[in-house]
Design an enzyme around this catalytic site. Sequence first.
Site, PDB file in Angstrom:
ATOM      1  N   LYS A  90       0.882  42.268 -10.301  1.00 47.18           N
ATOM      2  CA  LYS A  90       1.778  42.578 -11.412  1.00 47.18           C
ATOM      3  C   LYS A  90       1.671  44.095 -11.612  1.00 47.18           C
ATOM      4  O   LYS A  90       0.727  44.585 -12.211  1.00 47.18           O
ATOM      5  CB  LYS A  90       1.328  41.826 -12.671  1.00 47.18           C
ATOM      6  N   GLY A  93       7.110  42.629 -14.082  1.00 39.95           N
ATOM      7  CA  GLY A  93       7.230  42.088 -15.433  1.00 39.95           C
ATOM      8  C   GLY A  93       6.470  42.944 -16.422  1.00 39.95           C
ATOM      9  O   GLY A  93       5.801  43.911 -16.030  1.00 39.95           O
ATOM     10  N   GLY A 101       3.582  43.765 -19.363  1.00 41.45           N
ATOM     11  CA  GLY A 101       2.161  43.447 -19.485  1.00 41.45           C
ATOM     12  C   GLY A 101       1.849  42.238 -20.353  1.00 41.45           C
ATOM     13  O   GLY A 101       1.210  41.284 -19.891  1.00 41.45           O
ATOM     14  N   PRO A 102       2.293  42.254 -21.611  1.00 40.95           N
ATOM     15  CA  PRO A 102       1.902  41.149 -22.503  1.00 40.95           C
ATOM     16  C   PRO A 102       2.508  39.802 -22.112  1.00 40.95           C
ATOM     17  O   PRO A 102       2.110  38.777 -22.651  1.00 40.95           O
ATOM     18  CB  PRO A 102       2.434  41.602 -23.874  1.00 40.95           C
ATOM     19  N   GLY A 137       1.679  40.026 -17.206  1.00 42.73           N
ATOM     20  CA  GLY A 137       0.286  40.461 -17.006  1.00 42.73           C
ATOM     21  C   GLY A 137      -0.680  39.473 -17.646  1.00 42.73           C
ATOM     22  O   GLY A 137      -1.650  39.032 -17.021  1.00 42.73           O
ATOM     23  N   GLU A 170     -10.960  48.986 -14.045  1.00 42.33           N
ATOM     24  CA  GLU A 170     -10.971  50.441 -13.878  1.00 42.33           C
ATOM     25  C   GLU A 170     -10.231  50.993 -15.084  1.00 42.33           C
ATOM     26  O   GLU A 170      -9.015  50.833 -15.189  1.00 42.33           O
ATOM     27  CB  GLU A 170     -10.234  50.842 -12.588  1.00 42.33           C
ATOM     28  N   CYS A 230      -6.809  59.355 -14.514  1.00 47.48           N
ATOM     29  CA  CYS A 230      -7.915  58.834 -15.328  1.00 47.48           C
ATOM     30  C   CYS A 230      -9.203  59.603 -15.086  1.00 47.48           C
ATOM     31  O   CYS A 230     -10.033  59.717 -15.973  1.00 47.48           O
ATOM     32  CB  CYS A 230      -8.106  57.360 -15.049  1.00 47.48           C
ATOM     33  N   GLU A 253      -9.049  59.740 -24.773  1.00 47.39           N
ATOM     34  CA  GLU A 253      -8.285  60.072 -23.575  1.00 47.39           C
ATOM     35  C   GLU A 253      -6.852  60.423 -23.974  1.00 47.39           C
ATOM     36  O   GLU A 253      -6.186  59.649 -24.663  1.00 47.39           O
ATOM     37  CB  GLU A 253      -8.287  58.866 -22.639  1.00 47.39           C
TER      38      GLU A 253
END
Length: 462
Positions: free
Chosen positions: A170, A201, A203-204, A207, A245, A279, A369
């Site tokens: 995904k 698709g 995430g919520p 995922g 990660e 990141c 971040e």
Amino acid sequence: MKAHDALYIDGAWRPAADRDVIEVVNPADEQVIGRVPAGGALDVDTAVRAARAALPGWAATPPAERAARLTALHGALVARKDEIAGTVTAELGSPLKFSEAVHTSMPIAVAASYAELAATHAFEEKVGNSTVLHEPVGVVGAITPWNYPLHQIVAKAAPALAAGCTIVLKPAEDTPLTAQLFAEAVHEAGVPAGVFNLVTGVGPVAGQALAEHPGVDLVSFTGSTAVGRQIGAVAGAAVKKVALELGGKSANVILPGADLARAVNVGVANVMANSGQTCSAWTRMLVHRDQYAEAVELAATAAAKYADRIGPLVSARQQERVRGYIDKGVAEGARLVAGGPGTPHERGYFVSPTVFADVTPDMTITQEEIFGPVLTILRYEDEADALRIANGTVYGLAGAVWAAGEEEAVAFARRMDTGQVDINGGRFNPLAPFGGYKQSGVGRELGSHGLAEYLQTKSLQF
Ligand code: NAD
């Protein structure tokens, strides 16, 4: 831009169960460049079933055959390299040269490394009177972010394939077109139907359905710490394996004997690359108080050179988020020496390369971040102070140390709570384990350590 109006499941492009779509936007000019299906729970279920059905056959394939498929996959990616670079530029916004040199070349190198590892890895070992078998974990649910669209996919799919696992991917909603190109390459490489499946698709929905699916044995996630925490909780409740990660806030520690100009220039380049959406970027520069003023001046000059070299951020949402952090830095008393919260272009989600001086360890811009082209420069009194500041966040993904000699830099690096440290400007190594200490994550990617994440052991006693 070419876009499939379908999901890649069980070896073919198939329509999604519903008609929901994701509009893909070019962040440089805000134009819609394609539409892909927004798959739902039903599509995820179909894909996981396909992956489960393909698992016994693929898991039993000799490693040499898996290596041959990975070699073919590497070849298919190489053949598409211009298309990949152009697609990443269109949906992520990175300048074409960067898309070629990094977004395309790096995952191609990683794919090559796993073609070799699949052939050479010891999937069996002797321990005393035991034979230990390293067997595939099973069906992998891979959830990836947009910041390095192809690399994040290859860093999961290639070791999973090498291990003998099957996969449902995904990808991030902002960069699904690169994921579709990857699926085309997998198909062309002759990977058997069901071994790799792609469900685009949000995430919520897609995922979350993937992370929660009982047919998934390992969830491998790269993204924000907030979502990672949720996925870890779901996986924990179901007692399934998880690799995370997550975010970072890495320190670039410049010790007094270092080549200051080089350390600052490389540090600024590291933060500005990919418009700061990395990141592992060294977003906190730590400089001794005697060299602080000079370092700030060097950094401000270096950052200004990136004004028309960096691309936009990926989305309006990210642009707003980063500008919000810049406002917060000013409000908390940091001194802006380059860039600022303004929008440098009329169109596109651009943010100016920004540098803050007089930053203290407790400020929001030091702790959180930002994920944009924003560098903070902190002053330290002595080495103990530098170490305290370097280790003083919840993150521990990467970092850098610069010193007069390697030994001094290594001695400092050993005391850092972080997963990777570049010594005096060390080069990227696609075989070195990559992953986080503390809240930067669980598990490692790349090289043999990355492969081990997709294997589980069985001991036979004789
Ligand atoms: P994100 O966490 O919002 O999204 C990452 C992926 O997770 C996307 O595919 C998204 O659709 C999916 N997702 C979102 N909500 C979900 C849910 N509830 N359940 C399941 N999946 C869900 O992060 P992002 O905004 O795409 O990426 C930026 C963040 O990712 C930054 O914090 C960055 O540090 C982190 N990141 C970490 C690494 C690393 O290797 N450590 C690499 C890249 C990005």
